[in-house]
Design an enzyme around this catalytic site. Sequence first.
Site, PDB file in Angstrom:
ATOM      1  N   GLY A  13       0.798  -1.071  -0.120  1.00  0.00           N
ATOM      2  CA  GLY A  13      -0.106   0.018   0.058  1.00  0.00           C
ATOM      3  C   GLY A  13       0.969   1.289  -0.036  1.00  0.00           C
ATOM      4  N   GLU A  14       1.852   1.333   0.768  1.00  0.00           N
ATOM      5  CA  GLU A  14       2.620   2.482   0.922  1.00  0.00           C
ATOM      6  C   GLU A  14       3.435   2.968  -0.323  1.00  0.00           C
ATOM      7  OE1 GLU A  14       1.628   3.842   4.110  1.00  0.00           O
ATOM      8  OE2 GLU A  14       0.607   2.027   4.310  1.00  0.00           O
ATOM      9  N   VAL A  15       4.248   1.949  -0.974  1.00  0.00           N
ATOM     10  CA  VAL A  15       5.307   2.031  -1.753  1.00  0.00           C
ATOM     11  C   VAL A  15       4.895   2.951  -3.034  1.00  0.00           C
ATOM     12  CG1 VAL A  15       5.465  -0.253  -3.080  1.00  0.00           C
ATOM     13  CG2 VAL A  15       7.327   1.221  -2.850  1.00  0.00           C
TER      14      VAL A  15
END
Length: 910
Positions: free
Chosen positions: A868-870
């Site tokens: 989710g973050e990258v």
Amino acid sequence: MLEKILVVNGFERKLVVDPDAFLSDVLRDQLHLIGTKVGCGKGQCGACSVIIDGKVVRACITKIRRLADYASVTTIEGLGNQANLHPLQIAWVAHGAAQCGFCTPGFILSAKALLDENPKPTREQVRDWFQKHKNVCRCTGFIPLVDAVMDAAKVLRGEMTLDINHNMPADGNIFGSRAPRPSGVAKVMGQWLFGDDQKLMLPPGTLHLAIVEARVSHANIKGVDYAEALTMPGVHSVITAKDVKGKNRITGLITFPTNKGDGWDRPILCDTKVFQYGDAIALVAADSEANARAAAEKVKVDLEVLPAYMSAPAAMAEDAIEIHPGTPNAYYEQNHAKGADVAPFFSDPSKYEVMGGDYYTQRQPHLPIEPDVGYAFYDEDGILRIYSKSIGLYLHLYMIAPGLGVEPDKIALIQLPTGGTFGYKFSPTMEALVGAATMATGRPCHLHYNYAQQQYYTGKRSPFWTKGKIAVDKATKKIVASEMEWIVDHGPYSEFGDLLTLRGSQYWMAGYGIPNMRAKGYCVATNHGWGSAFRGYGSPEIMFPSECLMDEMAEKLGMDPLEFRYVNVYRPGDTTPTDQVPDSWTLPEMIEILRPKYTEAMANAKKNSTATHKKGVGVAIGIYGSGLDGPDSAGADAELNPDGTVTVFNTWQDHGQGSDAGTLGFAHETLKPLGLKACQIKLVLNDTSKCPNSGPAGGSRSNVVVGNAIINGCKQLVDAMRKPDGTFRTYDEMVKEGIKTKYNGAWTAPAKDCDANGLGSPFCCYMYGLFMAEVTVELATGKTQVDKMTLVEDIGTINNRQTVDGQNWGGLAQGIGLALSEDFEDIKKHSSLAGAGVPYIHDIPDAMELIYVESPREHGPYGNSGVGEVPLCGPHPAIINAIYNACGVRIRHLPAYPEKVLAGLKALGK
């Protein structure tokens, strides 16, 4: 009142309405057609779209008086049913186009009107339609939505067949597939019931709340007079700080030892001071939201206005007063020291090339389509049950319990179906407010923010002010040293501010094997919007200066930016900024994959640039760790049922990313020896009274930490059911033999917290992204259009490919907003979706290419890392680098508004 006759979903309905009521309110409150969602309330998001006499209409800005008698109104409820879904609904499920699902009904209705008018649209015509009708999706990046419309059109033309299980593997093995989400059908029918939908299902006597909010950013409270409010129609009571039974504070819970504050700085209801615009001073409880809001305007608050410090530099000025008396405004410092002293590398120009700069990342708003909402009540056992969009149920329970004056075992937190949060709900927002009101009144209480309140009374990405430099060996072109100072503007409330500041240390120049590093960060209290988690949490803020510096240094060295990165990315023998050995060495391979695409893009940019429009290409790396720091842990239970099915319990909170699909994928893969079909695995999720503590859904931790816990619990169950001959016991046999049927899975990450110098092994799994942006800059205006994004990504193996694609497209889209348009600086101007710069479909390219390098992780569940973050860690510096490549303007202060680029062009004489 007005009598109005409408034909709603084919049935004639006689209504008595307030002529000034909006159609959305009539549909929802009088006809209980709650598939029509209301997001922005200003006609800016399209979530409320319905069809009136064949035309798309935004119901939230359409007054009922404007509709003619017998007007035909179609809502999502009139489109299809569970046994006979419309092709658009089927296509939406098949393509994973419903992530959080809040915008879904509006998009489907809008698309229905398009296909009625144009049965064979092109992709560009679909995009033009959604732009024209202001349909906004914050989750998907729009690509699967257009895919769904194109396939639905083919079905309607008789050119193809499609069902919701179109992507279900023939062998039934869903792990690693594109299997649809279990929640997909409910979402496309408008029956995934969000918090404001559920208010219609609360019992008579439920009270509706309105916040008496601060209209200044910093003040002492001298008095609150609510006498007039109590006389207003429908008002039950006014709740102030004196009615809160506990400490009236939300604890930061996880406060670092060297933090100069105590973590108890955020009031539930302000008692002595206002710390930011929108702070809750009191709550009005009434028989309707409208009556509560009207009465809230009559509460008089006597304030002594104080200087407001709206940025970190202002709050750090020598003459600035302490926002929290007794705690300095700069309340946390983070040191970083890796390798040798860096000073010699910056003082020997004969051997080392030096490049540095100052950079700023803004107070990016999350801009969910669904505003914050929740409610609370006491159950028959005296448990205070709080329903909200929380993505940290157990975390929030412990953060608010002391402030409310309730023992943790007397509170249950339950996550509502949630319209994307993107991290802002890592912090509690209204949980304590509805809890305090229910405790004060003894009645169920419901609270719904309007969109302005969503903007100024929920957290935002904390701005980073960064000054950094790097030194490169002129002979080898290797980076040998870096130095950096970063300042975090965390708003008035310190929760997780020290953790965020640590993130700067962990991701500064991440991706490159730099042996010597020195840095220092500061976390600062201000009076602007409080800082909360936002996708990427610290990495987008610090990778922006890192990746811009890489391009600036490459130019100084006379090297190509991609090749400079290739020389310096992690290879065996290198360590991360925290001196940890990387968990994957694929960055050189990723660059090799991108290189021919990059070469082609550069040639095309040169070929297709004109005298008025310049095209450019930029690259960047983005990295993030999957987890909370150190020995992060989670629980997940697995239970055998009498009918042979299995139920999995966890609190993997879902805010659109697909925890239902993730849970099902890990569970089904582990339970395969039992021969169960995916539909024989039941999910009980996100209720602290029923499910174990799986930790918050943030930091891309859930896929790794909760995934491993699910595997552990399911393996325990399989092992318990296994007979000596290799077959498996039935439920009855388990009971007869006295073998338990429910198992508590658990897993703890083999990671180590960072020390005082920022060194350690904080995460066991990382995610790696290599980004390429292709842009066009209009020289006359400075406007930048992103033409294409390419992401080469190593996130380990993949559980559900459809959800992973959706996460990446959505993250790239938010990165475009971070680079070019999104901000929450001007409280009034930026208090709406459009005002804050939400990207519409024409702002996001239809070309977003995803390339996966699947390198299994040693500690990841079946080799997975997170995701989710990258995708939001590197698109913005790639875009900023592309702008420079296109026209020579270097933007160091985000967002890159057209006027900033234009000013740069003028400075260059262009």
